[in-house]
Design an enzyme around this catalytic site. Sequence first.
Site, mmCIF file in Angstrom:
data_model
loop_
_atom_site.group_PDB
_atom_site.id
_atom_site.type_symbol
_atom_site.label_atom_id
_atom_site.label_comp_id
_atom_site.label_asym_id
_atom_site.label_seq_id
_atom_site.Cartn_x
_atom_site.Cartn_y
_atom_site.Cartn_z
ATOM 1 N N ALA A 27 54.031 16.990 -1.218
ATOM 2 C CA ALA A 27 53.431 18.030 -2.056
ATOM 3 C C ALA A 27 52.216 18.647 -1.371
ATOM 4 O O ALA A 27 51.961 19.849 -1.506
ATOM 5 C CB ALA A 27 53.043 17.445 -3.410
ATOM 6 N N GLU A 67 55.813 20.855 -21.880
ATOM 7 C CA GLU A 67 56.728 21.151 -20.771
ATOM 8 C C GLU A 67 58.129 21.329 -21.332
ATOM 9 O O GLU A 67 58.547 20.576 -22.202
ATOM 10 C CB GLU A 67 56.696 19.958 -19.805
ATOM 11 N N THR A 108 59.930 23.179 -15.869
ATOM 12 C CA THR A 108 60.302 22.323 -14.738
ATOM 13 C C THR A 108 61.230 23.059 -13.767
ATOM 14 O O THR A 108 61.841 24.075 -14.103
ATOM 15 C CB THR A 108 61.023 21.044 -15.225
ATOM 16 N N GLN A 153 65.954 4.933 -24.550
ATOM 17 C CA GLN A 153 64.818 5.308 -23.696
ATOM 18 C C GLN A 153 63.923 4.120 -23.359
ATOM 19 O O GLN A 153 63.169 4.155 -22.389
ATOM 20 C CB GLN A 153 64.013 6.420 -24.368
ATOM 21 N N GLN A 195 51.826 11.680 -14.850
ATOM 22 C CA GLN A 195 53.123 11.140 -15.281
ATOM 23 C C GLN A 195 52.929 10.562 -16.682
ATOM 24 O O GLN A 195 51.809 10.201 -17.053
ATOM 25 C CB GLN A 195 53.554 10.043 -14.289
ATOM 26 N N ARG A 236 56.475 17.414 -4.931
ATOM 27 C CA ARG A 236 57.432 17.160 -3.859
ATOM 28 C C ARG A 236 58.862 17.281 -4.359
ATOM 29 O O ARG A 236 59.731 17.798 -3.670
ATOM 30 C CB ARG A 236 57.218 15.750 -3.287
#
Length: 317
Positions: free
Chosen positions: A145, A19, A50, A246, A210, A125
């Site tokens: 969604a 992605e 995205t 992170q 995810q 969504r």
Amino acid sequence: MKVTEHIKKAKGKTLFSFEILPPVKGESVQNIFDAIDPLMEFKPPFIDVTYHREEYVYKKRENGLLEKVSTRKRPGTVGICAAIINKYGVDAVPHIICGGFSKEETENALIDLDFLGIDNVLVLRGDAIRSEGRFEADPQGHSYASELLGQVLDLNNGEYLHEEVKRNKTNFCIGVAGYPEKHFEAPSLKSDLKYLKMKVDMGADYIVTQMFFDNQKYFDFVDKCRANGIDVPIIPGLKPITTLKQMNVLPSIFHVDLPDDLVDALEGCKDNKAAREVGVEWAIQQSKELKEAGVPCLHYYTMSKSSVTKRIAETLF
Ligand code: FAD
């Protein structure tokens, strides 16, 4: 070609995909090509792009007062998808979201995607606008969604919003999001799975997860999906950790847990370079185990930076 056709064609071999994010407004598309070029040797059959909704920024006016302005910081999803198809001959998967779109605007965007020869969409969504606490749908748009999915399915059936007879049928392959550790708003995993199943029963073709850092969470999620009759491919999404920050930022933004071993290793790092080594090694081990388990595809969240994903892909593909 559709994502599901790529998976079928691979006959059980694990695919590599990733992605990217559109560049920040004002940056060149070359930044995206620079991120994609080094990964092309691993033959991704598709690349996701995205979608980023509007944000509010405050601009100082001449009289000193602040003006609230709505702006999209990363426009260009559709253009980048077209550029990817043109330049690399690889399928591009635009993400489409409910947030900030009326149904009419969604229909027009889908018509553009269809005309560009884009065969896939990931239907989402979207999150709340950064400065707002919770997601608010456009008054003329979709709240979930599944509603947006319904609109894409209608178009695949030739049903447009204001046309009285059926017209040109689009043929989008439709992906949806799944959350091994539960969507953060869902009261329970069971409830979240109920709505995921609803999306699949309606006609979603595949699921992308995810990010997760503990493969067992993915395996348990897949088992639960299968037990609930969700039988479409479930593509694991992986995010290699690249900075010390992170360790705290990813759980707070994406509502995922880091396993103790990973946290211990990161806490022992003195700088980002060391943290990146830990992150890459962790992602390699995760990827190897998932590949051995026969997942359809390993899908990497690159944040439009290729060097780390390249190192991981080199050990696997
Ligand atoms: P939904 O499926 O609508 O679910 C949202 C919540 O509502 C869940 O808690 C669900 O259980 C619940 N729910 C669903 N249907 C109903 C119903 N009918 N009634 C009551 N509750 C319901 N965001 C972006 O803005 N741009 C992107 O490009 C983007 N890409 C992503 C890619 C992936 C692979 C993933 C996993 C997420 C991505 N996101 C992106 C983030 C995503 O938009 C958010 O996670 C968002 O909060 C939820 O999206 P969804 O499609 O899962 O929503």
